[in-house]
Design a protein around this motif. Structure first.
Motif, PDB file in Angstrom:
ATOM      1  N   ARG B 202       0.650  -1.217   0.123  1.00 22.52           N
ATOM      2  CA  ARG B 202      -0.484   0.389   0.111  1.00 22.52           C
ATOM      3  C   ARG B 202       0.976   1.182   0.067  1.00 22.52           C
ATOM      4  NH1 ARG B 202      -2.478   2.408   4.643  1.00 22.52           N
ATOM      5  NH2 ARG B 202      -4.269   3.560   3.964  1.00 22.52           N
ATOM      6  N   VAL B 203       0.551   1.963  -1.168  1.00 27.89           N
ATOM      7  CA  VAL B 203       1.707   3.621  -1.006  1.00 27.89           C
ATOM      8  C   VAL B 203       0.826   4.870  -0.815  1.00 27.89           C
ATOM      9  CG1 VAL B 203       2.582   4.928  -2.342  1.00 27.89           C
ATOM     10  CG2 VAL B 203       3.234   2.280  -2.444  1.00 27.89           C
ATOM     11  N   LEU B 204       0.823   5.126  -0.186  1.00 29.75           N
ATOM     12  CA  LEU B 204       0.144   6.740  -0.086  1.00 29.75           C
ATOM     13  C   LEU B 204       0.789   7.735  -0.860  1.00 29.75           C
ATOM     14  CD1 LEU B 204      -1.790   6.504   3.240  1.00 29.75           C
ATOM     15  CD2 LEU B 204      -2.856   6.217   1.088  1.00 29.75           C
ATOM     16  N   ILE B 205       0.693   8.839  -1.556  1.00 30.20           N
ATOM     17  CA  ILE B 205       0.939   9.694  -2.075  1.00 30.20           C
ATOM     18  C   ILE B 205       0.388  10.605  -1.396  1.00 30.20           C
ATOM     19  CG2 ILE B 205       1.735  11.221  -4.217  1.00 30.20           C
ATOM     20  CD1 ILE B 205       1.494   8.446  -5.069  1.00 30.20           C
ATOM     21  N   VAL B 206       1.414  12.161  -0.899  1.00 31.18           N
ATOM     22  CA  VAL B 206       0.542  12.790   0.132  1.00 31.18           C
ATOM     23  C   VAL B 206       0.942  13.735  -0.487  1.00 31.18           C
ATOM     24  CG1 VAL B 206       0.464  13.576   2.090  1.00 31.18           C
ATOM     25  CG2 VAL B 206       0.497  11.466   1.975  1.00 31.18           C
ATOM     26  N   GLY B 207      -0.050  15.374  -0.186  1.00 31.32           N
ATOM     27  CA  GLY B 207      -0.005  16.851  -0.996  1.00 31.32           C
ATOM     28  C   GLY B 207      -0.620  17.464   0.237  1.00 31.32           C
ATOM     29  N   ARG B 208       0.365  18.677   0.274  1.00 32.00           N
ATOM     30  CA  ARG B 208      -0.375  19.711   0.963  1.00 32.00           C
ATOM     31  C   ARG B 208      -1.866  19.858   0.421  1.00 32.00           C
ATOM     32  NH1 ARG B 208       2.131  23.792  -0.128  1.00 32.00           N
ATOM     33  NH2 ARG B 208       3.248  22.999  -2.203  1.00 32.00           N
ATOM     34  N   ARG B 209      -1.838  20.222  -0.487  1.00 31.46           N
ATOM     35  CA  ARG B 209      -2.820  21.486  -1.196  1.00 31.46           C
ATOM     36  C   ARG B 209      -3.866  20.353  -2.245  1.00 31.46           C
ATOM     37  NH1 ARG B 209       0.069  26.109  -4.410  1.00 31.46           N
ATOM     38  NH2 ARG B 209       0.711  24.151  -5.609  1.00 31.46           N
ATOM     39  N   GLY B 210      -4.506  20.318  -2.469  1.00 33.90           N
ATOM     40  CA  GLY B 210      -5.949  19.523  -2.998  1.00 33.90           C
ATOM     41  C   GLY B 210      -5.245  19.670  -4.614  1.00 33.90           C
ATOM     42  N   PRO B 211      -6.454  18.197  -4.713  1.00 35.44           N
ATOM     43  CA  PRO B 211      -6.116  17.937  -6.181  1.00 35.44           C
ATOM     44  C   PRO B 211      -6.159  19.033  -7.236  1.00 35.44           C
ATOM     45  CG  PRO B 211      -8.794  16.637  -5.105  1.00 35.44           C
ATOM     46  CD  PRO B 211      -7.834  18.064  -4.355  1.00 35.44           C
ATOM     47  N   LEU B 212      -6.177  19.835  -7.447  1.00 30.30           N
ATOM     48  CA  LEU B 212      -6.162  21.263  -8.621  1.00 30.30           C
ATOM     49  C   LEU B 212      -4.651  21.304  -8.193  1.00 30.30           C
ATOM     50  CD1 LEU B 212      -9.944  22.732  -8.606  1.00 30.30           C
ATOM     51  CD2 LEU B 212      -8.954  21.009  -9.967  1.00 30.30           C
ATOM     52  N   GLN B 213      -3.703  20.869  -7.600  1.00 34.10           N
ATOM     53  CA  GLN B 213      -2.750  21.704  -7.114  1.00 34.10           C
ATOM     54  C   GLN B 213      -1.684  20.069  -8.008  1.00 34.10           C
ATOM     55  OE1 GLN B 213      -4.585  23.063  -5.113  1.00 34.10           O
ATOM     56  NE2 GLN B 213      -5.322  24.551  -6.218  1.00 34.10           N
ATOM     57  N   ILE B 214      -2.134  19.227  -8.063  1.00 34.76           N
ATOM     58  CA  ILE B 214      -1.272  18.206  -7.634  1.00 34.76           C
ATOM     59  C   ILE B 214       0.081  18.451  -9.507  1.00 34.76           C
ATOM     60  CG2 ILE B 214      -2.602  16.548  -9.888  1.00 34.76           C
ATOM     61  CD1 ILE B 214      -1.420  14.337  -7.278  1.00 34.76           C
ATOM     62  N   ALA B 215       1.127  18.002  -9.138  1.00 30.97           N
ATOM     63  CA  ALA B 215       2.678  18.330  -9.669  1.00 30.97           C
ATOM     64  C   ALA B 215       2.792  17.583 -10.433  1.00 30.97           C
ATOM     65  CB  ALA B 215       3.639  19.413  -8.947  1.00 30.97           C
ATOM     66  N   CYS B 216       2.006  16.869 -10.644  1.00 31.69           N
ATOM     67  CA  CYS B 216       2.189  15.217 -11.453  1.00 31.69           C
ATOM     68  C   CYS B 216       1.897  15.747 -12.336  1.00 31.69           C
ATOM     69  CB  CYS B 216       1.964  13.561 -11.035  1.00 31.69           C
ATOM     70  SG  CYS B 216       0.173  13.735 -10.743  1.00 31.69           S
ATOM     71  N   LYS B 254      -7.524  19.922 -16.656  1.00 33.68           N
ATOM     72  CA  LYS B 254      -8.297  19.638 -17.136  1.00 33.68           C
ATOM     73  C   LYS B 254      -8.680  18.168 -17.237  1.00 33.68           C
ATOM     74  CE  LYS B 254     -13.205  20.169 -19.136  1.00 33.68           C
ATOM     75  NZ  LYS B 254     -13.338  20.257 -20.257  1.00 33.68           N
ATOM     76  N   ARG B 255      -8.144  17.409 -18.479  1.00 35.14           N
ATOM     77  CA  ARG B 255      -8.009  15.812 -18.265  1.00 35.14           C
ATOM     78  C   ARG B 255      -6.832  14.714 -17.076  1.00 35.14           C
ATOM     79  NH1 ARG B 255      -4.049  14.458 -22.591  1.00 35.14           N
ATOM     80  NH2 ARG B 255      -5.746  12.627 -22.483  1.00 35.14           N
ATOM     81  N   LEU B 256      -6.129  15.597 -16.266  1.00 32.51           N
ATOM     82  CA  LEU B 256      -5.191  15.452 -15.229  1.00 32.51           C
ATOM     83  C   LEU B 256      -6.850  14.785 -14.172  1.00 32.51           C
ATOM     84  CD1 LEU B 256      -3.157  14.580 -13.851  1.00 32.51           C
ATOM     85  CD2 LEU B 256      -2.549  16.773 -13.259  1.00 32.51           C
ATOM     86  N   THR B 257      -6.921  15.958 -14.193  1.00 31.33           N
ATOM     87  CA  THR B 257      -8.367  16.602 -13.020  1.00 31.33           C
ATOM     88  C   THR B 257      -9.315  15.154 -13.399  1.00 31.33           C
ATOM     89  OG1 THR B 257      -7.684  18.719 -12.564  1.00 31.33           O
ATOM     90  CG2 THR B 257      -9.722  17.724 -11.468  1.00 31.33           C
ATOM     91  N   GLU B 258     -10.000  15.223 -14.375  1.00 31.35           N
ATOM     92  CA  GLU B 258     -11.107  14.032 -14.517  1.00 31.35           C
ATOM     93  C   GLU B 258     -11.016  12.972 -14.898  1.00 31.35           C
ATOM     94  OE1 GLU B 258     -11.547  15.465 -19.083  1.00 31.35           O
ATOM     95  OE2 GLU B 258     -13.636  16.707 -18.792  1.00 31.35           O
ATOM     96  N   LEU B 259      -9.427  12.909 -15.003  1.00 27.55           N
ATOM     97  CA  LEU B 259      -8.238  11.444 -14.866  1.00 27.55           C
ATOM     98  C   LEU B 259      -8.778  10.543 -13.330  1.00 27.55           C
ATOM     99  CD1 LEU B 259      -7.328   8.483 -15.644  1.00 27.55           C
ATOM    100  CD2 LEU B 259      -5.509   9.602 -15.563  1.00 27.55           C
ATOM    101  N   MET B 260      -7.773  11.532 -12.141  1.00 21.15           N
ATOM    102  CA  MET B 260      -8.696  11.480 -11.184  1.00 21.15           C
ATOM    103  C   MET B 260     -10.301  11.165 -10.840  1.00 21.15           C
ATOM    104  SD  MET B 260      -6.181  14.198  -8.245  1.00 21.15           S
ATOM    105  CE  MET B 260      -5.900  15.529  -9.775  1.00 21.15           C
TER     106      MET B 260
END
Lengths: 187, 464
Positions: B202-216, B254-260
């Motif tokens: 199990r791998v958790l990938i943790v970010g400070r901010r929200g889904p709209l700020q994800i850097a990948c 938009k595409r990145l967020t839709e995939l999430m």
């Protein structure tokens, strides 16, 4: 340079031939280690598959009417706005075509959909005629700076007769060219 | 014509063209060199690299299962083999030779040495066994000599990665990928064996901010979604309000967020043995030791809320905390450049060499390109464009007379002589090619693309 001047005078059917880069590193012949050096002097392509614009015209002399129809005219518009018309053939790959003519399209991943350095804008009437990009191309396009509605990766554009007259414009991707102070997003 | 041209130019020792030195043999160095060689037919470019082997993060950073991204090596090889370019490996600039000595020998020096340091989380417990920087973890599976003794303990069920950039996603993917996916790549054999015996599920990938700020980027996220035998384990609460925001987003976001959102909804195969999840609005505040106090056993996260909007959204603490049990913690919050030489200005806050468009501040004849110039973000294409920019600026300066090209500079001749007196064994590109051949040969016998040499001494031995 003298050799090029002589060539420029002699080769009048492609006024843009002088645009061919003297930089061997962008030439597919050099990269594949098949450059005999004769390509510059005699302008003959040692490998029939890797056809320069001169090669196309030479074969057109003895060609049948069907072969003439297979020529596709493409115009590259480079990052300084200069128009470079080239004669290509049906089935040519737009990125390889650009390399043959010394156009500054990098193609870092060598057409494997792992980068966005061959990003171009396609003239709108021809954009419609291209097949839909596959998901992997769209994913890479998302990383290209200054993405537009008519953006495509040139390594995925294969020439067909209906693309005759297509114009491929190179995006102004560097800070030197940004007029609106736009800074590309990091990732 | 090219044959005779080459012969004429060969006598470079007597040539009075510009001589440029590039410090760093990674993408920035090679792309800067490429552009310089193309723009000036009289320029000679020398690349100095600390390791015996070239290519920097293309070799040590790009994930083993992304071989197409490494195709740029072909372009770099062409550059290194160019008659007006020479590669000098195993030279530690700052230690074996100083920047001032290089500036004396060359008309211009370009710093392209990247970011070898690591941003620390700055939290208690960060130094406990079981906590690694992503830079070191990636270096370990990619065969970076200084990480060969990392020996990460993979016997724990849960791993937590801090940071949500492409490096974080690479680490998650390598931790959870089926061994079949990796066994023919250039991943190191000891990493492959360690991963084959891994208990991480199990791998958790943790970010400070929200889904709209994800850097990948979407490619890496899609690879996680499509990873065989894994399912996505997201918290729907983290995605409140996101669906409504979709329509106003630019296409890539938009595409990145839709995939999430799709991953949140569909989750994936319930029977899957392994799972991965994104966790948002969380910042690490402490690494928790186990009962024996000897190693990491968990991580304490602070819950955030977002203030502001658009590009300047900030995370602010709410005061709430959450503890997560885990035995492997990987901090992927950014690489960091370090100063190379006291003679070079350095901005410790931004961890870059201060510069204006690639011209190092207050230092004529000194330039920079790549991560040391802009900071450690971006993909190879970003660095490529940046390096082309620096090269253009350098050429402009040459043509505007800002660099005095009328002075003859000795270039590599002088530096090579200096290094010899100091007992430094340089590795030329043709010698790297021997190392390369050995790695490919070893790889072949293991059914892999290559088996990297892990030891600098062994590399030097093979280079003879």
């Amino acid at each position: 340079m003298a050799a090029f001047t002589a060539v420029r005078a002699a080769v009048s059917f492609t006024q843009r031939f002088v645009r061919v880069s003297r930089d061997c590193s962008v030439c597919p012949l050099y990269r594949l280690n098949v450059c005999t050096g004769a390509a510059v002097d005699g302008f003959s392509a040692p490998n029939r598959r890797l056809r320069t614009s001169i090669g196309v015209c030479q074969s057109a002399d003895s060609s049948s009417p069907e072969e003439d129809q297979r020529v596709v005219n493409v115009v590259f518009i480079d990052r300084s706005g200069q128009r470079i018309p080239v004669k290509a053939r049906v089935g040519d790959n737009a990125l390889h075509l650009a390399h043959k003519h010394g156009i500054e399209l990098e193609g870092a991943c060598e057409a494997s959909l792992a980068c966005s350095t061959c990003h171009v804008y396609v003239s709108s009437e021809h954009y419609e005629k291209l097949p839909e990009p596959e998901e992997r191309e769209d994913d890479m396009l998302d990383m290209a700076p200054m993405l537009q509605e008519n953006s495509r990766l040139s390594c995925q554009i294969i020439l067909t007769p209906e693309l005759d007259g297509m114009e491929l414009t190179l995006p102004k991707v560097t800070r030197n060219f940004y007029v609106d102070g736009h800074v590309p997003k990091p990732h | 014509i090219w044959g005779s041209h080459i012969c004429r130019v060969r006598g470079l020792s007597s040539s009075s063209g510009p001589r440029v030195c590039i410090v760093g043999g990674g993408p920035a160095g090679f792309y800067t060199a490429q552009q310089l060689l193309k723009a000036r037919q009289d320029a000679a470019v020398d690349i100095y690299e600390r390791l015996p082997v070239p290519f920097g993060l293309v070799r040590f950073g790009v994930a083993p299962d992304h071989p197409e991204v490494k195709n740029v090596i072909n372009t770099f090889t062409q550059t290194a083999q160019h008659e007006r370019c020479s590669f000098h490996g195993n030279v530690n600039v700052g230690k074996d030779v100083t920047i001032d000595e290089l500036r004396q020998a060359y008309h211009a020096v370009v710093l392209s040495y990247g970011a070898e340091g690591n941003r620390s989380m700055g939290i208690p417990g960060e130094d406990l066994p079981g906590v690694f920087s992503a830079k070191d973890f990636v270096g370990w599976y990619n065969g970076l000599p200084s990480n060969k003794e990392l020996h990460p303990d993979l016997s724990f069920e849960t791993a937590v990665i801090l940071g949500q950039g492409n490096v974080a996603l690479d680490v998650a993917r390598i931790l959870l990928a089926p061994v079949e996916m990796l066994k023919e790549t250039d991943i190191t054999q000891n990493a492959l064996e360690a991963l084959a015996g891994s208990k991480v599920r199990r791998v958790l990938i943790v970010g400070r901010r929200g889904p709209l700020q994800i850097a990948c980027t979407i490619k890496e996220l899609r690879e996680m979604v499509n990873l065989p035998n894994t399912r996505a384990d997201m918290l729907p609460a983290d995605f409140e309000g996101i669906a409504e925001a979709l329509k106003d987003l630019p296409r890539p976001r938009k595409r990145l967020t839709e995939l999430m959102m799709k991953a949140v909804k569909e989750g994936g195969d319930d029977k899957a043995e392994k799972c991965w999840g994104l966790r948002f609005f969380r910042s690490p505040v402490e690494v928790l030791a186990g009962a024996d106090e000897k190693r990491a056993a968990g991580i304490r996260l602070a819950l955030n809320k977002l203030e502001g909007s658009g590009e300047s959204v900030r995370a602010e603490v709410t005061g709430q905390l959450e503890d997560v049990d885990c035995g492997l913690i990987i901090s992927s919050i950014g690489y960091k450049s370090i100063p190379i030489d006291p003679a070079v200005p350095f901005d410790p806050r931004r961890a870059i060499v201060p510069n204006e468009m690639g011209r190092v501040q207050d230092t004529a004849g000194l330039y920079c390109s790549g991560w040391v110039k802009r900071g450690p973000t971006g993909v190879i294409a970003t660095t490529m464009n940046d390096s082309f920019d620096t090269a253009r600026v350098l050429i402009q300066d040459m043509e505007a007379g800002k660099l005095d090209l009328s002075v003859n500079k000795p270039g590599a001749q002088a530096i090579t002589a200096l290094l010899q007196t100091r007992g430094v064994r340089m590795v030329l590109f043709s010698q790297w090619e021997k190392i390369n051949a050995e790695e490919e040969k070893r790889g072949k016998s293991l059914g892999k693309a290559r088996e990297k040499l892990l030891d600098v001494d062994e590399m030097l031995c093979r280079a003879k």
